[in-house]
Structures are given as C-alpha cells and as structure tokens.
Design an enzyme around this catalytic site. Structure first.
Site, PDB file in Angstrom:
ATOM      1  N   GLY A 291      17.642 -21.225  30.328  1.00 52.13           N
ATOM      2  CA  GLY A 291      16.582 -20.378  30.855  1.00 52.13           C
ATOM      3  C   GLY A 291      15.313 -20.566  30.052  1.00 52.13           C
TER       4      GLY A 291
ATOM      5  N   GLN B 274       6.924 -19.592  26.784  1.00 49.10           N
ATOM      6  CA  GLN B 274       7.531 -20.489  25.792  1.00 49.10           C
ATOM      7  C   GLN B 274       6.878 -21.873  25.811  1.00 49.10           C
ATOM      8  OE1 GLN B 274      11.717 -19.192  27.099  1.00 49.10           O
ATOM      9  NE2 GLN B 274      11.999 -19.635  24.929  1.00 49.10           N
TER      10      GLN B 274
ATOM     11  N   CYS C 125      17.964 -18.585  21.922  1.00 47.02           N
ATOM     12  CA  CYS C 125      16.647 -18.703  22.546  1.00 47.02           C
ATOM     13  C   CYS C 125      16.003 -20.008  22.095  1.00 47.02           C
ATOM     14  CB  CYS C 125      15.778 -17.519  22.135  1.00 47.02           C
ATOM     15  SG  CYS C 125      14.129 -17.543  22.861  1.00 47.02           S
ATOM     16  N   LEU C 126      15.433 -20.755  23.033  1.00 47.80           N
ATOM     17  CA  LEU C 126      14.815 -22.040  22.682  1.00 47.80           C
ATOM     18  C   LEU C 126      13.633 -21.856  21.725  1.00 47.80           C
ATOM     19  CD1 LEU C 126      14.974 -23.870  26.135  1.00 47.80           C
ATOM     20  CD2 LEU C 126      16.425 -24.228  24.135  1.00 47.80           C
TER      21      LEU C 126
ATOM     22  N   HIS D  79      16.964 -11.419  29.582  1.00 52.50           N
ATOM     23  CA  HIS D  79      16.402 -12.098  28.402  1.00 52.50           C
ATOM     24  C   HIS D  79      15.040 -12.732  28.752  1.00 52.50           C
ATOM     25  CE1 HIS D  79      16.977 -14.960  24.803  1.00 52.50           C
ATOM     26  NE2 HIS D  79      15.944 -15.479  25.441  1.00 52.50           N
ATOM     27  N   GLU D  80      14.979 -13.389  29.917  1.00 51.95           N
ATOM     28  CA  GLU D  80      13.743 -14.083  30.307  1.00 51.95           C
ATOM     29  C   GLU D  80      12.640 -13.091  30.709  1.00 51.95           C
ATOM     30  OE1 GLU D  80      13.627 -17.003  29.379  1.00 51.95           O
ATOM     31  OE2 GLU D  80      15.775 -17.396  29.230  1.00 51.95           O
TER      32      GLU D  80
ATOM     33  N   HIS E  83      10.908 -11.895  27.757  1.00 51.82           N
ATOM     34  CA  HIS E  83       9.870 -12.831  27.269  1.00 51.82           C
ATOM     35  C   HIS E  83       8.525 -12.536  27.924  1.00 51.82           C
ATOM     36  CE1 HIS E  83      11.631 -15.775  24.601  1.00 51.82           C
ATOM     37  NE2 HIS E  83      12.652 -15.994  25.410  1.00 51.82           N
TER      38      HIS E  83
HETATM   39 NI    NI Z   1      14.489 -16.966  25.041  1.00 51.80          NI
END
Ligand code: NI
Length: 180
Positions: free
Chosen positions: A55, A60, A103-104, A145-146, A149
C-alpha cells in the site's frame, strides 16, 4: 504495445521516509481525475511494486493529495492493482483486530497495531465513479493505515511514547549520518 513502452510510460519515484516532516502534512482532496492524477497513480503503483510494498499514499511520494494505491494479491505472479481516490471511512466495527504493520516510509520497522476489524469505506475510482465497499482482514487494516497517511498520521502514533521516541531517534540519527 511492447513491455518497453509500458515501462517507459511509468516512473519509479523516491519514497520519502522518517524524519521527513512532509509525512505529517494533511493531504488535499483530488477535485478531478486529470491526466496528471492518472500518471501519479501509475507512478505510485510502480514505486509501490518496486519497494516492494502492499500500500502507498501519495504523500509518500511527497505529493499531498488524497490518493492511495494497494495490491493485496497473495499468489506469486498475480497482481491486483487498486487505486482509491479521496478514500474515507464511513463506519468502523466495534471489534478490533491486531496486525503487525510496517510502512515504506519507516523501513524495516514492524510493530503490532490494533484497529477496527471491519470498516465501510467510500472512494472514487480513476473513472470518477464513487464506490462504497466493506473491508475486513488485511484490507481493512491496510486502507486504515493509508487513510491515516492522508491525515499526516503514522502507525507509530499508535505505539507507546517510549517506542515512538526510540524509532524517531533511530531514523533521525540515520538521516544525519546519511547527510554527512
Ligand atoms: Ni505507511
């Protein structure tokens, strides 16, 4: 069209990570699905697959727009790219589930987070069509989660202050060393 053309049309962009302050921005709604938005969605998918991750939110890639990409397909060689524009949670279940999240933008750090087990979401697709959908399991966790963000919230915000401070310190130190 050959694979070369396909790849050339998309671009892998850099994923920003802690302690980058832009991760704390509140992203703005997408007003209209333009060619730029389609390109951004393509680049998000490409960057997400490259990472690899399941995701990604536009912020990001340092773009503060309410756009999320996801692929939760489990089988090897199978893809299910999904794009959620202006996603929002309409209702949340009272029961919770716990997943180990990563998380990336916080590479190689994983912790268990408790979230509502089921959510009903509303979002727009790339054709500008609005959908409502029930999410559960990993899908419910991932979309929450997204969406976090998009509001400048990170999964470490759900951890104890001690753990969060430790992570922030680690990434701040690593960024300082990398800048030298
Ligand atoms: Ni994330």
């Amino acid at each position: 069209m050959g694979r070369g053309h396909y790849i050339a049309a998309m671009a892998i962009r850099e994923i920003i990570s802690l302690p980058d302050k832009r991760l704390r921005l509140v992203s703005k709604p997408v007003e209209q699905v333009t060619r730029e938005i389609r390109t951004l969605a393509d680049d998000m998918l490409e960057s997400m697959y490259d990472a690899p991750g399941i995701g990604l939110a536009a912020i990001q890639l340092a773009v503060p727009l309410r756009l999320v990409t996801m692929d939760l397909s489990k089988k090897e060689g199978e893809t299910n790219p999904r794009v959620f524009i202006n996603p929002e949670v309409l209702t949340s279940s009272e029961d919770f589930s716990v997943y180990e999240e990563g998380c990336l933008s916080i590479p190689e750090y994983y912790e268990e987070v408790e979230r509502p087990a089921k959510v009903r979401i509303r979002y727009m697709d790339l054709d500008g069509k609005v959908h409502e959908e029930d999410a559960e399991g990993l899908f419910a966790t991932c979309i929450q989660h997204e969406i976090d963000h998009l509001n400048g919230v990170l999964f470490i915000d759900y951890l104890s202050k001690l753990k969060r401070d430790r992570v922030m310190k680690k990434f701040t130190k690593a960024a300082r060393l990398a800048a030298k």
